[in-house]
Design a protein around this motif. Structure first.
Motif, PDB file in Angstrom:
ATOM      1  N   VAL A 136       0.840  -1.207   0.000  1.00 14.28           N
ATOM      2  CA  VAL A 136       0.000   0.000   0.000  1.00 14.28           C
ATOM      3  C   VAL A 136       0.874   1.257   0.000  1.00 14.28           C
ATOM      4  CG1 VAL A 136      -1.610   1.351   1.406  1.00 14.28           C
ATOM      5  CG2 VAL A 136      -2.015  -1.090   1.036  1.00 14.28           C
ATOM      6  N   ILE A 137       1.873   1.282   0.886  1.00 10.52           N
ATOM      7  CA  ILE A 137       2.726   2.478   0.981  1.00 10.52           C
ATOM      8  C   ILE A 137       3.569   2.636  -0.286  1.00 10.52           C
ATOM      9  CG2 ILE A 137       4.617   3.572   2.274  1.00 10.52           C
ATOM     10  CD1 ILE A 137       1.990   3.637   3.800  1.00 10.52           C
ATOM     11  N   PHE A 138       4.021   1.498  -0.844  1.00 10.22           N
ATOM     12  CA  PHE A 138       4.824   1.573  -2.070  1.00 10.22           C
ATOM     13  C   PHE A 138       4.030   2.246  -3.190  1.00 10.22           C
ATOM     14  CE2 PHE A 138       6.426   0.080  -6.132  1.00 10.22           C
ATOM     15  CZ  PHE A 138       7.788   0.293  -5.995  1.00 10.22           C
ATOM     16  N   SER A 139       2.721   1.988  -3.215  1.00 14.67           N
ATOM     17  CA  SER A 139       1.903   2.563  -4.292  1.00 14.67           C
ATOM     18  C   SER A 139       1.834   4.088  -4.209  1.00 14.67           C
ATOM     19  CB  SER A 139       0.494   1.968  -4.271  1.00 14.67           C
ATOM     20  OG  SER A 139      -0.156   2.369  -3.077  1.00 14.67           O
ATOM     21  N   GLN A 140       2.259   4.674  -3.061  1.00 16.37           N
ATOM     22  CA  GLN A 140       2.288   6.143  -2.947  1.00 16.37           C
ATOM     23  C   GLN A 140       3.524   6.746  -3.613  1.00 16.37           C
ATOM     24  OE1 GLN A 140       2.419   7.039   1.206  1.00 16.37           O
ATOM     25  NE2 GLN A 140       0.368   6.277   1.650  1.00 16.37           N
ATOM     26  N   ALA A 141       4.516   5.898  -3.888  1.00 14.73           N
ATOM     27  CA  ALA A 141       5.789   6.409  -4.413  1.00 14.73           C
ATOM     28  C   ALA A 141       5.563   7.214  -5.678  1.00 14.73           C
ATOM     29  CB  ALA A 141       6.739   5.256  -4.700  1.00 14.73           C
ATOM     30  N   GLY A 142       6.158   8.393  -5.708  1.00 15.34           N
ATOM     31  CA  GLY A 142       6.050   9.231  -6.895  1.00 15.34           C
ATOM     32  C   GLY A 142       4.770  10.041  -6.955  1.00 15.34           C
ATOM     33  N   GLN A 143       3.718   9.603  -6.173  1.00 15.17           N
ATOM     34  CA  GLN A 143       2.460  10.355  -6.199  1.00 15.17           C
ATOM     35  C   GLN A 143       2.399  11.350  -5.064  1.00 15.17           C
ATOM     36  OE1 GLN A 143      -0.545   7.367  -5.784  1.00 15.17           O
ATOM     37  NE2 GLN A 143       0.301   6.111  -7.421  1.00 15.17           N
TER      38      GLN A 143
END
Length: 478
Positions: A136-143
Protein backbone atom coordinates in the motif's frame (compact mmCIF):
# COMPACT_ATOMS: atom_id res chain seq x y z
CA UNK A 1 22.00 10.01 18.54
CA UNK A 2 24.89 11.54 16.63
CA UNK A 3 27.46 9.93 18.91
CA UNK A 4 25.67 6.60 18.48
CA UNK A 5 25.79 6.96 14.69
CA UNK A 6 29.45 8.00 14.79
CA UNK A 7 30.52 4.98 16.87
CA UNK A 8 28.48 2.59 14.75
CA UNK A 9 30.22 3.94 11.62
CA UNK A 10 33.51 3.12 13.32
CA UNK A 11 32.24 -0.44 13.92
CA UNK A 12 32.20 0.10 17.68
CA UNK A 13 28.70 -1.29 17.93
CA UNK A 14 28.58 -1.79 21.73
CA UNK A 15 29.66 1.83 22.28
CA UNK A 16 27.01 2.97 19.81
CA UNK A 17 24.45 0.86 21.69
CA UNK A 18 25.31 2.64 24.97
CA UNK A 19 24.76 6.12 23.47
CA UNK A 20 21.56 5.20 21.67
CA UNK A 21 20.08 3.44 24.70
CA UNK A 22 20.84 6.51 26.81
CA UNK A 23 19.08 8.65 24.15
CA UNK A 24 16.06 6.36 24.45
CA UNK A 25 16.13 6.57 28.25
CA UNK A 26 16.43 10.37 28.05
CA UNK A 27 13.32 10.62 25.85
CA UNK A 28 11.29 8.32 28.15
CA UNK A 29 12.41 10.18 31.30
CA UNK A 30 11.66 13.61 29.79
CA UNK A 31 8.20 12.58 28.56
CA UNK A 32 7.40 11.14 31.97
CA UNK A 33 8.62 14.13 34.01
CA UNK A 34 7.78 17.05 31.69
CA UNK A 35 5.99 15.99 28.54
CA UNK A 36 5.95 19.44 26.92
CA UNK A 37 7.85 19.70 23.63
CA UNK A 38 11.39 20.96 24.36
CA UNK A 39 13.18 23.73 22.48
CA UNK A 40 14.73 22.72 19.20
CA UNK A 41 18.51 23.41 19.28
CA UNK A 42 18.17 25.72 16.24
CA UNK A 43 15.88 28.04 18.25
CA UNK A 44 18.83 29.37 20.28
CA UNK A 45 19.88 31.25 17.14
CA UNK A 46 16.46 32.60 16.19
CA UNK A 47 14.81 35.93 16.87
CA UNK A 48 11.84 35.73 19.26
CA UNK A 49 9.25 36.14 16.48
CA UNK A 50 10.82 33.25 14.48
CA UNK A 51 10.52 30.74 17.34
CA UNK A 52 8.77 27.48 16.52
CA UNK A 53 5.24 26.54 17.51
CA UNK A 54 4.73 23.83 20.09
CA UNK A 55 3.41 21.59 17.32
CA UNK A 56 6.58 22.02 15.24
CA UNK A 57 8.81 21.45 18.31
CA UNK A 58 6.91 18.30 19.15
CA UNK A 59 7.25 17.06 15.57
CA UNK A 60 11.03 17.60 15.60
CA UNK A 61 11.46 16.00 19.03
CA UNK A 62 9.43 12.93 18.01
CA UNK A 63 11.40 12.69 14.78
CA UNK A 64 14.68 12.68 16.73
CA UNK A 65 13.31 9.87 18.93
CA UNK A 66 12.15 7.88 15.85
CA UNK A 67 15.75 8.13 14.61
CA UNK A 68 16.93 6.76 17.97
CA UNK A 69 14.71 3.70 17.52
CA UNK A 70 15.74 3.33 13.87
CA UNK A 71 19.45 3.24 14.74
CA UNK A 72 18.84 0.98 17.74
CA UNK A 73 17.10 -1.51 15.43
CA UNK A 74 20.24 -1.58 13.27
CA UNK A 75 22.54 -1.89 16.28
CA UNK A 76 20.55 -4.85 17.65
CA UNK A 77 20.64 -6.44 14.19
CA UNK A 78 24.46 -6.14 14.19
CA UNK A 79 24.61 -7.72 17.64
CA UNK A 80 22.43 -10.63 16.46
CA UNK A 81 19.66 -9.64 18.89
CA UNK A 82 17.23 -10.39 16.09
CA UNK A 83 13.99 -10.36 18.06
CA UNK A 84 14.78 -7.03 19.67
CA UNK A 85 15.86 -5.60 16.30
CA UNK A 86 12.50 -6.66 14.81
CA UNK A 87 10.55 -5.01 17.66
CA UNK A 88 12.42 -1.73 17.22
CA UNK A 89 12.08 -1.87 13.45
CA UNK A 90 8.33 -2.38 13.84
CA UNK A 91 7.98 0.55 16.25
CA UNK A 92 10.07 2.77 13.95
CA UNK A 93 7.87 1.98 10.96
CA UNK A 94 4.73 2.60 13.00
CA UNK A 95 6.00 5.98 14.22
CA UNK A 96 7.15 7.02 10.75
CA UNK A 97 3.59 6.56 9.50
CA UNK A 98 2.07 8.34 12.51
CA UNK A 99 4.32 11.37 12.13
CA UNK A 100 4.38 11.28 8.30
CA UNK A 101 8.18 11.10 8.31
CA UNK A 102 9.07 8.55 5.66
CA UNK A 103 10.03 7.90 2.06
CA UNK A 104 7.38 5.50 0.65
CA UNK A 105 9.85 3.23 -1.19
CA UNK A 106 12.28 2.94 1.71
CA UNK A 107 9.43 2.42 4.19
CA UNK A 108 7.89 -0.30 2.00
CA UNK A 109 11.23 -2.04 1.59
CA UNK A 110 11.84 -2.06 5.36
CA UNK A 111 8.33 -3.36 6.07
CA UNK A 112 8.77 -6.14 3.47
CA UNK A 113 12.12 -7.07 5.03
CA UNK A 114 10.50 -7.19 8.48
CA UNK A 115 7.87 -9.59 7.09
CA UNK A 116 10.65 -12.12 6.46
CA UNK A 117 11.56 -12.08 10.17
CA UNK A 118 7.93 -12.83 11.07
CA UNK A 119 7.92 -15.63 8.49
CA UNK A 120 10.93 -17.23 10.15
CA UNK A 121 8.88 -17.30 13.38
CA UNK A 122 5.80 -18.63 11.53
CA UNK A 123 3.86 -15.50 12.56
CA UNK A 124 1.91 -15.41 9.29
CA UNK A 125 -0.60 -12.82 10.38
CA UNK A 126 2.11 -10.28 11.23
CA UNK A 127 4.09 -11.14 8.10
CA UNK A 128 1.03 -10.60 5.90
CA UNK A 129 0.27 -7.30 7.65
CA UNK A 130 3.80 -6.02 6.98
CA UNK A 131 3.62 -7.06 3.32
CA UNK A 132 0.15 -5.58 2.79
CA UNK A 133 1.33 -2.30 4.36
CA UNK A 134 4.49 -2.41 2.20
CA UNK A 135 2.41 -2.80 -0.98
CA UNK A 136 0.00 0.00 0.00
CA UNK A 137 2.73 2.48 0.98
CA UNK A 138 4.82 1.57 -2.07
CA UNK A 139 1.90 2.56 -4.29
CA UNK A 140 2.29 6.14 -2.95
CA UNK A 141 5.79 6.41 -4.41
CA UNK A 142 6.05 9.23 -6.90
CA UNK A 143 2.46 10.36 -6.20
CA UNK A 144 2.76 11.74 -2.70
CA UNK A 145 5.45 14.33 -1.98
CA UNK A 146 7.51 12.87 0.86
CA UNK A 147 7.05 14.45 4.24
CA UNK A 148 10.74 13.95 4.97
CA UNK A 149 11.63 17.64 5.06
CA UNK A 150 9.85 18.07 1.71
CA UNK A 151 12.68 16.38 -0.16
CA UNK A 152 11.89 14.10 -3.04
CA UNK A 153 12.74 10.50 -2.43
CA UNK A 154 16.03 9.22 -3.77
CA UNK A 155 16.11 6.12 -5.99
CA UNK A 156 13.01 6.96 -8.06
CA UNK A 157 14.59 5.12 -10.99
CA UNK A 158 14.79 1.97 -8.85
CA UNK A 159 11.00 1.67 -8.56
CA UNK A 160 10.59 -1.41 -10.81
CA UNK A 161 13.33 -3.24 -8.89
CA UNK A 162 11.87 -2.33 -5.48
CA UNK A 163 8.42 -3.46 -6.64
CA UNK A 164 9.88 -6.79 -7.76
CA UNK A 165 11.66 -7.20 -4.40
CA UNK A 166 8.36 -6.76 -2.54
CA UNK A 167 6.78 -9.31 -4.92
CA UNK A 168 9.54 -11.77 -3.99
CA UNK A 169 8.74 -11.32 -0.31
CA UNK A 170 5.09 -12.12 -1.09
CA UNK A 171 6.21 -15.30 -2.93
CA UNK A 172 8.13 -16.40 0.19
CA UNK A 173 5.05 -15.67 2.31
CA UNK A 174 2.79 -17.92 0.17
CA UNK A 175 5.42 -20.64 -0.06
CA UNK A 176 6.15 -20.68 3.69
CA UNK A 177 2.45 -20.73 4.58
CA UNK A 178 1.86 -23.75 2.31
CA UNK A 179 4.98 -25.57 3.49
CA UNK A 180 4.12 -25.06 7.18
CA UNK A 181 0.60 -26.38 6.52
CA UNK A 182 2.13 -29.40 4.80
CA UNK A 183 4.30 -30.16 7.85
CA UNK A 184 1.19 -30.14 10.04
CA UNK A 185 -0.78 -32.41 7.73
CA UNK A 186 1.69 -35.06 6.56
CA UNK A 187 1.87 -38.59 7.91
CA UNK A 188 5.08 -40.56 8.47
CA UNK A 189 5.50 -41.31 4.74
CA UNK A 190 4.95 -37.72 3.66
CA UNK A 191 1.36 -38.13 2.43
CA UNK A 192 -1.70 -36.14 3.53
CA UNK A 193 -3.18 -37.53 6.76
CA UNK A 194 -7.03 -37.29 6.47
CA UNK A 195 -7.60 -37.78 10.23
CA UNK A 196 -5.19 -34.99 11.06
CA UNK A 197 -6.92 -32.84 8.42
CA UNK A 198 -10.35 -33.31 10.07
CA UNK A 199 -8.91 -32.71 13.51
CA UNK A 200 -7.25 -29.42 12.43
CA UNK A 201 -10.42 -28.25 10.66
CA UNK A 202 -12.48 -28.85 13.81
CA UNK A 203 -9.86 -27.11 15.94
CA UNK A 204 -9.85 -24.10 13.60
CA UNK A 205 -13.63 -23.75 13.88
CA UNK A 206 -13.38 -23.72 17.67
CA UNK A 207 -10.62 -21.13 17.86
CA UNK A 208 -12.18 -17.88 18.94
CA UNK A 209 -11.44 -14.61 17.16
CA UNK A 210 -10.44 -12.88 20.39
CA UNK A 211 -6.84 -14.04 20.21
CA UNK A 212 -6.64 -12.79 16.63
CA UNK A 213 -8.07 -9.39 17.56
CA UNK A 214 -5.59 -9.02 20.41
CA UNK A 215 -2.64 -9.70 18.12
CA UNK A 216 -4.08 -7.46 15.46
CA UNK A 217 -4.05 -4.44 17.76
CA UNK A 218 -0.40 -4.96 18.47
CA UNK A 219 0.68 -4.99 14.86
CA UNK A 220 -1.53 -2.51 13.01
CA UNK A 221 0.24 0.14 10.98
CA UNK A 222 -0.89 3.57 10.05
CA UNK A 223 -3.76 5.99 10.15
CA UNK A 224 -7.34 4.94 9.47
CA UNK A 225 -7.30 5.54 5.69
CA UNK A 226 -4.06 3.58 5.31
CA UNK A 227 -5.49 0.87 7.60
CA UNK A 228 -8.49 0.38 5.31
CA UNK A 229 -6.26 -0.07 2.24
CA UNK A 230 -4.01 -2.47 4.17
CA UNK A 231 -6.97 -4.55 5.36
CA UNK A 232 -8.32 -4.73 1.80
CA UNK A 233 -4.89 -5.93 0.64
CA UNK A 234 -4.76 -8.54 3.42
CA UNK A 235 -8.12 -9.99 2.43
CA UNK A 236 -6.62 -11.17 -0.86
CA UNK A 237 -4.69 -13.97 0.85
CA UNK A 238 -5.26 -16.01 4.00
CA UNK A 239 -2.95 -16.00 7.01
CA UNK A 240 -4.29 -19.29 8.46
CA UNK A 241 -2.94 -22.66 7.40
CA UNK A 242 -4.68 -24.02 4.29
CA UNK A 243 -6.09 -27.44 5.19
CA UNK A 244 -7.36 -28.76 1.84
CA UNK A 245 -6.66 -28.44 -1.89
CA UNK A 246 -9.10 -25.56 -2.46
CA UNK A 247 -7.58 -23.42 0.32
CA UNK A 248 -4.04 -24.32 -0.76
CA UNK A 249 -4.84 -23.42 -4.38
CA UNK A 250 -5.99 -19.92 -3.35
CA UNK A 251 -2.65 -19.25 -1.63
CA UNK A 252 -0.79 -20.84 -4.56
CA UNK A 253 -2.49 -18.54 -7.11
CA UNK A 254 -1.54 -15.42 -5.15
CA UNK A 255 2.07 -16.66 -5.01
CA UNK A 256 2.02 -17.44 -8.72
CA UNK A 257 0.82 -13.90 -9.57
CA UNK A 258 3.74 -12.45 -7.63
CA UNK A 259 6.10 -14.84 -9.46
CA UNK A 260 5.02 -13.25 -12.76
CA UNK A 261 5.43 -9.76 -11.27
CA UNK A 262 8.94 -10.51 -9.95
CA UNK A 263 10.00 -12.11 -13.25
CA UNK A 264 9.04 -8.96 -15.18
CA UNK A 265 12.00 -7.21 -13.61
CA UNK A 266 14.36 -10.08 -12.73
CA UNK A 267 14.82 -11.45 -16.24
CA UNK A 268 17.42 -14.01 -17.28
CA UNK A 269 19.41 -11.36 -19.14
CA UNK A 270 21.17 -9.47 -16.40
CA UNK A 271 19.70 -11.23 -13.34
CA UNK A 272 20.48 -14.91 -13.85
CA UNK A 273 20.64 -16.01 -10.21
CA UNK A 274 17.64 -13.93 -9.12
CA UNK A 275 15.59 -15.20 -12.04
CA UNK A 276 16.47 -18.83 -11.28
CA UNK A 277 15.63 -18.43 -7.58
CA UNK A 278 12.20 -17.09 -8.54
CA UNK A 279 11.63 -20.03 -10.93
CA UNK A 280 12.74 -22.44 -8.16
CA UNK A 281 10.23 -20.83 -5.80
CA UNK A 282 7.56 -21.24 -8.49
CA UNK A 283 8.51 -24.91 -8.78
CA UNK A 284 8.35 -25.24 -4.98
CA UNK A 285 4.83 -23.72 -5.01
CA UNK A 286 3.74 -26.44 -7.48
CA UNK A 287 5.44 -29.11 -5.39
CA UNK A 288 3.62 -28.18 -2.20
CA UNK A 289 0.30 -27.73 -4.03
CA UNK A 290 0.68 -31.27 -5.41
CA UNK A 291 0.82 -32.54 -1.81
CA UNK A 292 -2.80 -31.37 -1.34
CA UNK A 293 -4.01 -32.93 -4.62
CA UNK A 294 -5.59 -36.38 -4.18
CA UNK A 295 -5.78 -37.30 -7.88
CA UNK A 296 -2.45 -38.93 -8.85
CA UNK A 297 -2.78 -38.04 -12.55
CA UNK A 298 -3.30 -34.34 -11.77
CA UNK A 299 -0.46 -34.47 -9.28
CA UNK A 300 1.79 -35.88 -12.02
CA UNK A 301 0.82 -32.97 -14.28
CA UNK A 302 1.88 -30.48 -11.59
CA UNK A 303 5.30 -32.11 -11.35
CA UNK A 304 5.51 -32.05 -15.15
CA UNK A 305 5.00 -28.27 -14.99
CA UNK A 306 8.02 -28.11 -12.68
CA UNK A 307 10.13 -30.10 -15.16
CA UNK A 308 9.03 -27.80 -18.00
CA UNK A 309 10.14 -24.68 -16.12
CA UNK A 310 13.43 -26.06 -14.73
CA UNK A 311 14.90 -28.05 -17.64
CA UNK A 312 15.30 -25.15 -20.13
CA UNK A 313 17.03 -23.03 -17.48
CA UNK A 314 19.34 -25.91 -16.55
CA UNK A 315 20.25 -26.52 -20.20
CA UNK A 316 21.31 -22.89 -20.69
CA UNK A 317 23.61 -22.65 -17.65
CA UNK A 318 27.35 -22.65 -18.16
CA UNK A 319 28.85 -25.22 -15.72
CA UNK A 320 32.01 -23.15 -15.41
CA UNK A 321 30.19 -20.20 -13.79
CA UNK A 322 27.07 -21.76 -12.32
CA UNK A 323 28.24 -25.06 -10.83
CA UNK A 324 26.30 -24.72 -7.55
CA UNK A 325 23.05 -23.66 -9.21
CA UNK A 326 23.39 -26.51 -11.73
CA UNK A 327 23.81 -28.96 -8.85
CA UNK A 328 20.68 -27.62 -7.14
CA UNK A 329 18.74 -27.99 -10.38
CA UNK A 330 20.14 -31.49 -11.04
CA UNK A 331 18.90 -32.65 -7.62
CA UNK A 332 15.54 -30.94 -8.02
CA UNK A 333 14.96 -32.36 -11.51
CA UNK A 334 16.01 -35.83 -10.38
CA UNK A 335 13.71 -35.66 -7.33
CA UNK A 336 10.81 -34.47 -9.50
CA UNK A 337 11.21 -37.29 -12.03
CA UNK A 338 11.56 -39.72 -9.11
CA UNK A 339 8.32 -38.45 -7.58
CA UNK A 340 6.51 -38.75 -10.94
CA UNK A 341 7.80 -42.30 -11.34
CA UNK A 342 6.46 -43.21 -7.87
CA UNK A 343 3.08 -41.73 -8.79
CA UNK A 344 2.98 -43.68 -12.08
CA UNK A 345 3.81 -46.89 -10.17
CA UNK A 346 0.94 -46.15 -7.73
CA UNK A 347 -1.40 -45.54 -10.71
CA UNK A 348 -0.15 -48.79 -12.32
CA UNK A 349 -0.81 -50.75 -9.11
CA UNK A 350 -4.51 -49.87 -9.39
CA UNK A 351 -4.75 -51.46 -12.84
CA UNK A 352 -5.54 -55.14 -13.16
CA UNK A 353 -2.67 -55.57 -15.58
CA UNK A 354 0.13 -53.14 -16.45
CA UNK A 355 -0.24 -52.01 -20.05
CA UNK A 356 2.82 -51.38 -22.21
CA UNK A 357 2.22 -47.60 -22.21
CA UNK A 358 2.38 -47.41 -18.38
CA UNK A 359 5.47 -49.64 -18.30
CA UNK A 360 7.18 -47.41 -20.85
CA UNK A 361 6.25 -44.30 -18.88
CA UNK A 362 7.53 -45.71 -15.56
CA UNK A 363 10.85 -46.77 -17.15
CA UNK A 364 11.27 -43.46 -18.96
CA UNK A 365 10.70 -41.41 -15.78
CA UNK A 366 13.05 -43.67 -13.78
CA UNK A 367 15.78 -43.29 -16.43
CA UNK A 368 15.46 -39.48 -16.44
CA UNK A 369 15.72 -39.46 -12.64
CA UNK A 370 18.83 -41.68 -12.81
CA UNK A 371 20.31 -39.40 -15.49
CA UNK A 372 20.04 -36.27 -13.31
CA UNK A 373 21.26 -38.01 -10.14
CA UNK A 374 24.27 -39.29 -12.12
CA UNK A 375 24.93 -35.79 -13.52
CA UNK A 376 24.93 -34.45 -9.97
CA UNK A 377 27.32 -37.18 -8.77
CA UNK A 378 29.59 -36.59 -11.80
CA UNK A 379 29.81 -32.89 -10.88
CA UNK A 380 31.53 -33.97 -7.64
CA UNK A 381 34.35 -35.75 -9.48
CA UNK A 382 37.77 -34.13 -9.75
CA UNK A 383 39.30 -33.07 -13.14
CA UNK A 384 40.59 -36.65 -13.59
CA UNK A 385 36.96 -37.87 -13.27
CA UNK A 386 37.67 -39.59 -9.94
CA UNK A 387 34.88 -39.64 -7.33
CA UNK A 388 36.06 -38.18 -3.98
CA UNK A 389 37.27 -40.62 -1.35
CA UNK A 390 35.60 -38.55 1.39
CA UNK A 391 32.72 -36.19 0.62
CA UNK A 392 32.58 -32.58 1.79
CA UNK A 393 29.98 -31.96 4.48
CA UNK A 394 27.78 -29.72 2.30
CA UNK A 395 27.36 -32.39 -0.41
CA UNK A 396 27.41 -35.49 1.81
CA UNK A 397 23.65 -35.88 2.26
CA UNK A 398 22.61 -34.97 -1.32
CA UNK A 399 25.28 -37.32 -2.74
CA UNK A 400 24.24 -40.20 -0.50
CA UNK A 401 20.55 -39.66 -1.17
CA UNK A 402 21.35 -39.63 -4.92
CA UNK A 403 23.18 -42.99 -4.58
CA UNK A 404 20.29 -44.42 -2.54
CA UNK A 405 17.64 -43.23 -5.02
CA UNK A 406 19.60 -44.61 -8.01
CA UNK A 407 19.77 -47.98 -6.23
CA UNK A 408 16.00 -47.91 -5.69
CA UNK A 409 15.31 -46.74 -9.27
CA UNK A 410 17.26 -49.64 -10.81
CA UNK A 411 15.09 -51.92 -8.69
CA UNK A 412 11.95 -50.27 -10.10
CA UNK A 413 12.81 -50.64 -13.82
CA UNK A 414 10.38 -53.07 -15.43
CA UNK A 415 11.68 -55.50 -18.04
CA UNK A 416 10.62 -58.92 -19.36
CA UNK A 417 14.24 -59.69 -20.25
CA UNK A 418 15.65 -61.70 -17.32
CA UNK A 419 19.27 -60.87 -18.23
CA UNK A 420 18.46 -57.17 -18.19
CA UNK A 421 16.65 -57.62 -14.87
CA UNK A 422 19.71 -59.37 -13.44
CA UNK A 423 21.94 -56.48 -14.56
CA UNK A 424 19.58 -53.95 -12.96
CA UNK A 425 19.53 -55.86 -9.66
CA UNK A 426 23.33 -56.05 -9.59
CA UNK A 427 23.65 -52.31 -10.31
CA UNK A 428 21.12 -51.66 -7.57
CA UNK A 429 23.14 -53.77 -5.13
CA UNK A 430 26.36 -51.90 -6.03
CA UNK A 431 24.80 -48.56 -5.11
CA UNK A 432 23.32 -49.85 -1.83
CA UNK A 433 26.72 -51.40 -1.00
CA UNK A 434 28.49 -48.08 -1.66
CA UNK A 435 26.31 -46.43 0.98
CA UNK A 436 26.89 -49.14 3.59
CA UNK A 437 30.66 -49.31 2.96
CA UNK A 438 31.04 -45.53 3.07
CA UNK A 439 29.29 -45.32 6.47
CA UNK A 440 31.47 -48.13 7.85
CA UNK A 441 34.57 -46.26 6.73
CA UNK A 442 33.32 -42.82 7.89
CA UNK A 443 30.96 -43.37 10.85
CA UNK A 444 30.54 -39.58 11.28
CA UNK A 445 28.42 -39.67 8.07
CA UNK A 446 25.77 -41.88 9.69
CA UNK A 447 23.62 -39.15 11.38
CA UNK A 448 23.11 -37.41 8.01
CA UNK A 449 21.56 -40.47 6.35
CA UNK A 450 20.24 -42.78 9.07
CA UNK A 451 16.99 -43.81 7.33
CA UNK A 452 18.64 -44.41 3.95
CA UNK A 453 21.46 -46.37 5.61
CA UNK A 454 19.03 -48.64 7.47
CA UNK A 455 17.15 -49.48 4.27
CA UNK A 456 20.42 -49.96 2.34
CA UNK A 457 21.71 -52.44 4.94
CA UNK A 458 18.45 -54.36 4.62
CA UNK A 459 18.77 -54.48 0.81
CA UNK A 460 22.45 -55.52 0.97
CA UNK A 461 21.31 -58.52 3.05
CA UNK A 462 18.29 -59.40 0.89
CA UNK A 463 19.35 -58.72 -2.70
CA UNK A 464 22.17 -61.31 -3.13
CA UNK A 465 19.71 -64.19 -2.53
CA UNK A 466 17.22 -62.73 -5.07
CA UNK A 467 20.05 -62.27 -7.58
CA UNK A 468 21.15 -65.90 -7.11
CA UNK A 469 17.59 -67.21 -7.62
CA UNK A 470 17.23 -65.17 -10.83
CA UNK A 471 20.67 -66.24 -12.05
CA UNK A 472 19.76 -69.91 -11.52
CA UNK A 473 16.49 -69.33 -13.43
CA UNK A 474 18.34 -67.63 -16.31
CA UNK A 475 21.00 -70.39 -16.57
CA UNK A 476 18.35 -73.13 -16.59
CA UNK A 477 16.91 -71.53 -19.76
CA UNK A 478 20.26 -71.35 -21.47
Amino acid sequence: NNLGILWSQRDKIETAQTYLESAEALYNQYMKEDGNPPLDPSEHFMAEEEKLTDQERSKRFEKAYTHTLYYLAQVYQHLDMIEKAAQYCHTTLKRQLEYCGYYPVEWARNAATLSQYYLSKECFMEARHCLAAASVIFSQAGQVPSAEDDETEPDQQDLPERKAEIARCWIKYCLNLLQSARKLLEDNIGELDPDRQLELKAQRKKEEDEKEKGRKKAVLFGTSDICDSVLAMEEKVSSVYPLDFQEAREVFLVGQNYVQEAKEFFQVDGYVTDHIEIVQDHSALFKVLAFFEEDYERRCKMHKRRIDMLEPIYADLNPQYYLLIRRQLQCELADTYYEMMDLKVAIGNRLEKLDSHTVKKINSLAQFAIKYYELFLDSLRNPDKVFPEKLEEDVLRPAMVAKFHIARLYGKLITSDSKKQLENMQTSLEYYTFLVDYCEKYPDAVPAIETELELSQEMVNLLPASIERLRAKVSSFV
